[in-house]
Design an enzyme around this catalytic site. Structure first.
Site, PDB file in Angstrom:
ATOM      1  CB  SER A 295      -0.862  -0.017   1.267  1.00 57.94           C
ATOM      2  OG  SER A 295      -1.554   1.204   1.419  1.00 57.94           O
TER       3      SER A 295
ATOM      4  CE1 TYR B  15      -4.294  -2.257   4.721  1.00 54.87           C
ATOM      5  CE2 TYR B  15      -3.551  -0.019   4.285  1.00 54.87           C
ATOM      6  CZ  TYR B  15      -3.960  -1.254   3.824  1.00 54.87           C
ATOM      7  OH  TYR B  15      -4.015  -1.505   2.475  1.00 54.87           O
TER       8      TYR B  15
END
Ligand SMILES: NC(=O)c1ccc[n+]([C@@H]2O[C@H](COP(=O)([O-])OP(=O)(O)OC[C@H]3O[C@@H](n4cnc5c(N)ncnc54)[C@H](O)[C@@H]3O)[C@@H](O)[C@H]2O)c1
Length: 240
Positions: free
Chosen positions: A134, A147
């Site tokens: 990501s 995350y």
């Protein structure tokens, strides 16, 4: 650029989700055999030259079973796309429960560990691995700190493994999308328009198809000299 994957086998985790589905369709359109897996196997569209299996990446035995079934059907793996992941809720780390923290680590990081351990011995020499990280794997992500921690781990594994797998001539890279229109955005429980940032030069979220096209190129035989790298698709957010 012509990319022909006829006769090559691509394993994809999280194949029922937004990115996984688009990647499966894209690799399939370029001739690949598919080994598709997800927790929700019923949500994986059926197609020819494709095996769909339930797999929970948090369970090493489940991942080993997936790889064994895939290689039994199609032979050694050419491409592995480690894409299964969860975001956790949008909010401050102070408000995050230990249970959610451990679940994020289990799926996004330990799940990748299980996949790499099972996949690498089952891959053909010259194979390619793509780990879906990501933008939060290469920069901070306020309100998604846990995350971001897991995705930094994904990038760390990717960079380190590039050297460990060189004897097999496996290339391993990470894809780093920013916000992309998939069901994951809904999981934040936020008005998604609030997630948009003026730093996005293109003024919109990415699409799953744009990520799939990048995944195809990164893992294609044409891209033969890239390994241990992150490829960021973020509409220019990280450029400033
Ligand atoms: N959508 C975004 O904005 C975005 C941005 C950056 C990175 N990513 C990453 O892209 C990847 C795919 O996400 P997406 O946007 O398609 O989300 P998604 O929620 O649509 O798909 C994720 C898939 O992973 C599966 N999954 C979850 N836990 C699993 C487990 N334990 N075992 C096996 N499968 C499991 C889910 O069932 C789901 O089908 C993830 O790794 C995510 O972190 C997404």
């Amino acid at each position: 650029m012509q990319i022909d994957l006829t006769g090559q086998t691509v394993l994809i985790t999280g194949a029922a989700g937004g990115l996984g589905r688009a990647m499966a369709q894209t690799f399939h359109a370029h001739g690949a055999n598919l080994v598709l897996s997800d927790l929700d196997v019923d949500a994986i569209p059926a197609q020819e030259r494709a095996l769909a299996l339930r797999c929970d990446v948090t369970d090493a035995g489940s991942v080993a079973g997936l790889v064994a079934a895939g290689t039994e059907r199609f032979g050694p793996l050419d491409i592995c796309v480690n894409n299964a992941g969860i975001s956790g809720p949008w909010g401050r780390l102070m408000d995050l429960s230990a249970e959610v923290w451990h679940r994020l680590l289990a799926v996004n990081l330990t799940g990748l560990f299980h996949c790499l351990q099972a996949e690498i011995p089952a891959m053909r020499d010259g194979g390619r691995i793509l780990n879906v990280a990501s933008l939060a794997g290469v920069s901070g992500a306020p309100n998604l700190a846990a995350y971001a921690a897991t995705k930094h781990g994904v990038v760390g594994l990717t960079r380190s493994l590039a050297h460990e797998v060189r004897r097999q001539r496996i290339r391993i890279n990470a894809l780093c999308p920013s916000f992309t229109e998939t069901p994951m955005l809904d999981a934040f429980g936020e008005d998604t328009s609030r997630l948009q940032t003026p730093l996005n030069a293109l003024g919109r979220f990415g699409t799953a198809q744009e990520m799939a096209e990048a995944a195809l190129w990164i893992t294609s035989p044409a891209n033969s000299y890239m390994t241990g790298q992150t490829v960021t698709l973020d509409g220019g957010i990280s450029a400033v």
